[in-house]
Design an enzyme around this catalytic site. Structure first.
Site, mmCIF file in Angstrom:
data_model
loop_
_atom_site.group_PDB
_atom_site.id
_atom_site.type_symbol
_atom_site.label_atom_id
_atom_site.label_comp_id
_atom_site.label_asym_id
_atom_site.label_seq_id
_atom_site.Cartn_x
_atom_site.Cartn_y
_atom_site.Cartn_z
ATOM 1 N N ASP A 223 0.831 -1.203 0.000
ATOM 2 C CA ASP A 223 0.000 0.000 0.000
ATOM 3 C C ASP A 223 0.871 1.261 0.000
ATOM 4 O O ASP A 223 1.882 1.325 0.720
ATOM 5 C CB ASP A 223 -0.860 -0.033 1.278
ATOM 6 N N GLU A 312 1.683 -0.587 -5.046
ATOM 7 C CA GLU A 312 0.638 0.385 -5.336
ATOM 8 C C GLU A 312 1.323 1.742 -5.301
ATOM 9 O O GLU A 312 1.593 2.294 -4.240
ATOM 10 C CB GLU A 312 -0.476 0.338 -4.285
HETATM 11 C C1 NOJ Z 1 -4.397 2.970 -0.906
HETATM 12 C C2 NOJ Z 1 -5.537 2.047 -0.617
HETATM 13 O O1 NOJ Z 1 -5.848 1.322 -1.786
HETATM 14 C C3 NOJ Z 1 -6.676 2.914 -0.168
HETATM 15 O O2 NOJ Z 1 -7.879 2.204 -0.086
HETATM 16 C C4 NOJ Z 1 -6.294 3.513 1.162
HETATM 17 O O3 NOJ Z 1 -7.307 4.405 1.569
HETATM 18 C C5 NOJ Z 1 -4.984 4.291 1.059
HETATM 19 N N1 NOJ Z 1 -3.977 3.581 0.328
HETATM 20 C C6 NOJ Z 1 -4.427 4.568 2.437
HETATM 21 O O4 NOJ Z 1 -3.972 3.390 3.025
#
Ligand code: NOJ
Length: 600
Positions: A223, A312
């Site tokens: 993440d 991500e």
């Molecule tokens: C990316 C995640 O996919 C999202 O859902 C989240 O709110 C943010 N990162 C913060 O962790």
């Protein structure tokens, strides 16, 4: 990992992730195993046969760890425990074992940029003094221009904004009741950022990796992979305007602060990020993040079975993204350029070419993504007047999509993405052609972005609605036992009924059957391991996107008129919704349709 139960036709591959089709499970909304209205791990286990039949290779589960759920689990209070909402560690083990027996890999979500404010470390930091080791695990600072000890630091240390709206800093009250230091939270106030210069933080996250690797996880979705390291000195960011630009007026009142997860009294500065990709900033895509991934790469290498990581990272351009997948870092990164291209042949062709080139430059496989739990579902985006827009949620007073058109285009886009070399990610429910829920009432909305922007940003609830499994069951069969327990945690739109899995199973022309056919075709032809060559008829400026991958010719028609089937070729698969299993007589590709062709 060798597994005697893997079906013989699914060979044990090395580097399985190279061409894997990974299905994203958003645990709260996939399947409810105990009838409490919230999806859970037992629900996942129960539905594994469905996923195996769909033909995916792996599952990625969004967070199911102990969490106060201020950001649907992306606020982790304990990285080594399952939240009771989702079950227990035993439920996880059972799910993993069953998935492996069915030949499915399992990727778990790792949230290293921030913890929950209810994590024991943050609680210790609040109780400790400024300058203490406990504070050192997070990013605490005095107020701007504060004279030490004067308590006059009522201005945030810098001008950064939270991605979710409002300031990125919150001020604490010290244990003695005096106004205290500020802490950084790039997301919600309940998600304090960790300090990645701190060796204890580094060691802890290595240990978390090992915890899940020891349990048998095949990999991690990382993440905010671009956010862990901040520019030294935490300077103001001139580009902060990019985060507030285009901010609409507050246009709907959310439920009263305090009721809402993440609601915060300073949620008074609505803003709208015009794009999820920010221009260079002091908090994203700092070169230092790569040392972390090199370190983790070494941790994964201690384990057998090709464990992997997928980043991500909303960064541009594709070359910057490719840096996350250099040979000694992560194995994959989500390709958001492809997702952001929308339904547009030229934009899509550019994204495909640029990402393939960038990935090849570091020897990594490309990934192809159309939707996830943070974006408006693509059948809805593609049904808007401008099918390249990227709205941050849709509400009833906004433009509503043409759902038939959007679905036709979504199916066509799926055929394109599944024929591209590399690995593909599916978001749960896209195989049913689910649209975004665009008319959720404000009081049902739970996304902290909605509350922190006081409704200026609609947020992501519309793509997170519980799946419909059975049309004629309460909650469309979200509870796997079919019991009539609590209503699903978000209301489902009526349009979900006819799209329920039981309505599509075995029905020729249905989106579910299309996905099954496409995945089987992709696997039989090894398209994920192939390569792309633009076809002679490729003419994106006229709305025709066409490429060869091995012996397959793929033709997507984004234009305004039918496109002729190239001579010497026959259609073997089509995204058009007309029920058929034989397209060989077809001589035209309709608009908003993709076909696979082979030589006569
Ligand atoms: C990316 C995640 O996919 C999202 O859902 C989240 O709110 C943010 N990162 C913060 O962790």
């Amino acid at each position: 990992m060798s597994n005697p139960d893997v079906p013989a036709d699914r060979p044990a591959r090395s580097e399985w992730w190279t061409d894997a089709v990974v299905y994203q499970i958003y645990p709260r909304s996939f399947a409810d195993g105990n009838g409490d209205g919230m999806g859970d791990l037992r629900g996942v286990t129960d539905r594994l046969p469905y996923l195996q039949q769909l033909g995916v290779d792996a599952l990625w589960l969004s967070p199911f760890y102990k969490s106060p759920q201020a950001d649907a689990g992306y606020d982790v209070a304990d990285y080594r425990h399952v939240d009771p909402l989702f079950g227990s560690l035993e439920d996880f083990d059972a799910m993993l074992q069953e998935a492996h027996q069915r030949g499915l890999k399992v990727i778990v979500d790792l949230v290293p940029n921030h913890t929950s404010d209810e994590h024991v470390w943050f609680q210790e930091a609040l109780a400790a003094a400024p300058g203490s080791p406990e504070r050192g695990r997070y990013i605490f600072r005095q107020g701007k221009d504060e004279v030490p000890g004067s308590g006059d630091g009522d201005r945030a240390p810098n001008n950064w904004k939270s991605i979710f709206g409002g300031p990125a800093w919150s001020r604490i009250t010290e244990a003695d009741g005096s106004p205290g230091e500020w802490y950084l939270h790039l997301f919600d106030t309940k998600q304090p950022d960790l300090n990645w210069e701190n060796t204890e933080v580094q060691e802890e996250m290595r240990s978390v990796l090992r915890f899940w690797l020891d349990r048998g996880a095949d990999g991690f979705r990382v993440d905010v992979a671009h956010g862990l390291v901040k520019e030294p000195g935490l300077p103001d960011w001139e580009g902060v305007a990019a985060m507030v630009e285009g901010t609409p007026e507050v246009r709907r009142e959310p439920s009263p602060p305090g009721d809402a997860p993440g609601a915060h009294p300073d949620a008074v500065e609505p803003h709208r990020a015009v794009s999820p990709v920010y221009p260079p900033s002091p908090f994203f895509d700092q070169d230092g993040v790569h040392d972390i991934y090199r370190d983790w790469n070494r941790v994964l290498a201690e384990y057998d079975g090709d464990r992997m990581m997928v980043a991500e990272a909303w960064v541009e351009p594709a070359e910057r993204l490719a840096r996350y997948t250099r040979p000694d870092e992560m194995q994959q990164a989500f390709n958001f350029d492809f997702l952001l291209a929308g339904w547009d042949a030229e934009r899509m062709a550019v994204a495909i070419e640029a990402s393939l080139e960038a990935a090849a430059s570091v020897g990594a496989p490309c990934t192809w993504v159309l939707s996830n739990h943070d974006t408006v579902r693509h059948p809805t985006r593609f049904g808007l007047k401008d099918p390249t827009t990227f709205p941050k949620g849709i509400a009833s007073e906004d433009e509503q999509p043409d759902s038939a058109l959007g679905l036709a285009r979504a199916r066509a886009a799926t055929l394109i993405s599944m024929a591209l070399p590399g690995s593909a990610y599916l978001y749960q429910g896209e195989e049913l052609g689910l649209p975004e829920h665009t008319t959720l009432p404000a009081e049902a909305r739970q996304d902290p972005t909605f509350h922190r922007t006081r409704g200026a940003e609609i947020g992501r609830d519309g793509c997170r609605v519980p799946l419909p499994w059975t049309q004629d069951a309460p909650g469309y069969g979200f509870a796997v036992s079919g019991n009539t327990g609590a209503a699903p945690w978000l209301p489902q739109p009526e349009s979900f009924g006819p799209l329920a899995a039981d309505q599509q199973d075995g029905v020729e022309g249905s989106t579910l059957e299309l996905y099954r056919a496409v995945l089987a075709f992709r696997s039989a032809r090894k398209l994920g391991r192939g390569s792309l060559a633009w076809a002679e008829v490729h003419a994106p400026e006229s709305g025709v996107l066409a490429f060869h991958n091995g012996e397959v010719l793929v033709l997507g028609n984004f234009g305004f008129a039918s496109a002729p089937v190239p001579e010497g070729y026959s259609v073997v698969l089509s995204s058009a919704p007309e029920p058929s299993s034989d397209w060989s007589g077809l001589d035209e590709v309709p608009v908003d349709c993709t076909v696979y062709l082979t030589r006569d």
